[in-house]
Design an enzyme around this catalytic site. Structure first.
Site, mmCIF file in Angstrom:
data_model
loop_
_atom_site.group_PDB
_atom_site.id
_atom_site.type_symbol
_atom_site.label_atom_id
_atom_site.label_comp_id
_atom_site.label_asym_id
_atom_site.label_seq_id
_atom_site.Cartn_x
_atom_site.Cartn_y
_atom_site.Cartn_z
ATOM 1 N N ALA A 461 0.846 -1.197 0.000
ATOM 2 C CA ALA A 461 0.000 0.000 0.000
ATOM 3 C C ALA A 461 0.873 1.235 0.000
ATOM 4 O O ALA A 461 1.996 1.223 0.518
ATOM 5 C CB ALA A 461 -0.926 0.013 1.219
ATOM 6 N N CYS A 462 0.377 2.306 -0.615
ATOM 7 C CA CYS A 462 1.034 3.606 -0.502
ATOM 8 C C CYS A 462 0.065 4.535 0.224
ATOM 9 O O CYS A 462 -0.779 4.078 0.998
ATOM 10 C CB CYS A 462 1.439 4.150 -1.870
ATOM 11 S SG CYS A 462 0.069 4.506 -2.966
ATOM 12 N N ILE A 463 0.117 5.810 -0.020
ATOM 13 C CA ILE A 463 -0.693 6.756 0.743
ATOM 14 C C ILE A 463 -2.181 6.483 0.567
ATOM 15 O O ILE A 463 -2.958 6.527 1.517
ATOM 16 C CB ILE A 463 -0.366 8.200 0.322
ATOM 17 C CG1 ILE A 463 1.089 8.517 0.662
ATOM 18 C CG2 ILE A 463 -1.283 9.201 1.022
ATOM 19 C CD1 ILE A 463 1.555 9.865 0.187
ATOM 20 N N ARG A 465 -3.451 3.960 -2.057
ATOM 21 C CA ARG A 465 -3.766 2.810 -2.896
ATOM 22 C C ARG A 465 -3.357 1.485 -2.275
ATOM 23 O O ARG A 465 -2.284 1.357 -1.699
ATOM 24 C CB ARG A 465 -3.053 2.950 -4.249
ATOM 25 C CG ARG A 465 -3.675 3.961 -5.156
ATOM 26 C CD ARG A 465 -2.763 4.266 -6.320
ATOM 27 N NE ARG A 465 -1.653 5.111 -5.905
ATOM 28 C CZ ARG A 465 -0.738 5.589 -6.741
ATOM 29 N NH1 ARG A 465 -0.798 5.274 -8.012
ATOM 30 N NH2 ARG A 465 0.219 6.363 -6.307
#
Length: 520
Positions: A461-463, A465
């Site tokens: 996961a990123c910020i 997504r």
């Protein structure tokens, strides 16, 4: 070869970079506060700041922030190695060992001494006289250490040497490989360095064509949906590709971000310093502070009357996040998946914003995101003579264009932006809805919508997504993911990205916990 150049690989690289990029807002905040407190412009209106205690505090803040920017190479090495191996401390330690050995050997081979380290092309890393490899050296060592960890973390030694087996063997083999890397870099890097400096001069020189800046802004926005924008801008913002600057103290910093921070600090000491960095950052402020909030307003005004109350919270939160912190993905993804052509327009406007700021000679940087906090700390409060007000002028003009284009397009083609569709396609969640939701149940449902744990290859996961590598994309239920709160689902390479906003990281951890518990 096809696997090597897959989207999944590049996304993992971008995610690894984010480990270090996420440090910069805190470092920039410290540096910005310290620089602002020493600003003659601010002291003129607040004379008490001349007091020794205030100036000592300011120096401490600047020093703490500068420590991050001055050591990006080793931070990239440690961060990438740890991220690429799933947070393994052994890989990060190996990266540190390899980084130190590599630069030490380079310095010895080339005969670089502390006295000659200030010459062009040379520098010091952690006090070691060496070549100016910059963040490229850290990135290279990070991936090498990660690869060696994955290969040798369970390596078995003979019985008498078993103590040095397993993860303990990784720093040893990394040190050996780093010596070979150092010998290669010592002879190859000067030629690479000349090439990089040539690129830097064309991009960051005095006669850079404005169209270059338009392309930069357009591409940077266009890569966001694929999660590849970090790979694109990191060389420009954090390496010699973005230019180099020699500080008043005689050290060399490279990359648009580090150059801007150094020039801003030097400007407080010598007002004759000309701030030339920031061209790869200033263009973000107009469309983030003004353009995207106008998009949110256009969506609100075109929502169905009965949905406006529900939509207002969603759009206000997304616009407020962009303005305050510079994090734009929640709002951008709101219209990306229902109106891709509007995102194309947004990319073009981003390119125009960068080009206009460059043509108007506005140089304002940021550390975390181009929000109001960074704009105040690095644009308004330092009082270094940059025409920060032009950001407002250009931003207001762009806001008008954004608003009317989005409102016209949404109404003309009946685009299903928030508040215009039925309950299935435009379901909105309030903060209270989210808080009342059974989080574990949602994670189970998301996992099922992804095809179950047997369909999962990797998950990250990123910020905003949830990035999932899957074995069979046809097993992923896009509609169900949207019902569970995803603003959109995008197929990229051999995986999918589900846009859950800031809760993506929480969902990732919950899903991994579910999978781990089942396999335990």
């Amino acid at each position: 070869m096809k696997k090597f150049f897959s989207f999944d690989l590049f996304q993992r690289v971008g995610k690894s970079f984010m480990v270090i990029i996420s440090l910069l807002p805190a470092a920039g905040l410290l540096l910005g506060i310290g620089t602002t407190l020493q600003s003659p412009y601010l002291i003129e209106y607040m004379p008490f700041l001349e007091d020794g205690a205030w100036q000592t505090f300011a120096s401490l803040m600047k020093g703490a922030g500068s420590a991050i920017f001055k050591n990006l190479g080793i931070l990239f090495a440690i961060g990438i190695a740890g991220s690429w191996t799933g947070g393994k401390a052994g890989a990060s330690i190996a990266a540190f060992v390899g980084y130190v050995v590599m630069h030490t050997v380079i310095g010895i081979v080339l005969g670089i001494t502390p006295e000659t380290a200030s010459q062009p092309g040379y520098t010091t890393e952690l006090g070691i006289p060496t070549l100016q490899v910059g963040v490229f050296g850290g990135i290279l060592m990070g991936f090498v250490a990660a690869a060696l960890y994955n290969k040798y973390h369970d390596f078995k030694m003979p019985e008498m040497l078993s103590f040095f087996g397993g993860t303990r063997f990784v720093p040893i083999v990394t040190a050996g490989v780093s010596i070979i890397m150092a010998l290669i870099l010592a002879f190859v890097w000067p030629y690479v360095q000349d090439f990089i400096f040539a690129i830097g001069n064309s991009l960051a020189g005095e006669n850079t064509p404005p169209f270059y800046m338009f392309i930069y802004g357009l591409v940077e926005r266009a890569l966001i949906p694929f999660g590849l924008h970090h790979i694109f801008y990191i060389p420009i913002r954090f390496s010699e590709v973005g230019g180099s600057y020699t500080t008043l103290a005689g050290s060399i910093v490279s990359g648009d971000t580090a150059m801007y921070m150094a020039q801003l600090a030097d400007k407080q000491i010598n007002s004759a310093i000309d701030i030339t960095a920031g061209r790869f950052m200033a263009g973000k402020f107009p469309f983030i502070l003004f353009g995207l909030p106008a998009v949110a307003l256009a969506m609100y005004h075109t929502a169905k009357p009965e949905n406006k109350k529900a939509v207002s919270g969603l759009l206000l939160t997304a616009a407020g996040t962009a303005v305050l912190t510079g994090i734009t993905e929640p709002l951008e993804f709101t219209f990306l998946f229902v109106a891709p052509l509007l995102y194309v327009f947004h990319c073009l406007m981003a390119g125009l914003s960068f080009m206009l700021m460059y043509m108007l000679d506005v140089n304002i940087g940021y550390a975390g995101g181009a929000g109001i906090i960074d704009f105040s700390l690095f644009g308004i409060l330092p009082g270094v003579g940059e025409p920060w007000w032009l950001v407002i002028v250009v931003g207001l003009a762009m806001a008008a264009v954004y608003y009317f284009v989005f409102r016209f397009a949404i109404s003309k083609w009946n685009l299903l932006t928030p508040g215009r569709g039925d309950e299935t396609s435009n379901r909105l969640y309030s903060k209270q809805d989210y808080q009342d939701k059974n989080k574990q149940k949602q994670a189970l449902s998301v996992l099922a919508a992804l095809g179950g744990e047997e369909n999962i290859k990797n998950i990250d996961a990123c910020i905003t997504r949830l990035r999932v590598g899957v074995k069979d994309k046809t097993q992923v239920n896009h509609d169900e993911l949207k019902q569970l709160g995803a603003k959109g689902v995008l197929e990229v390479g051999n995986g999918v990205q589900a846009i859950f906003g800031p809760t993506a990281e929480i969902l990732k951890n919950q899903i991994l916990e579910i999978i781990d518990n089942k396999t335990a």
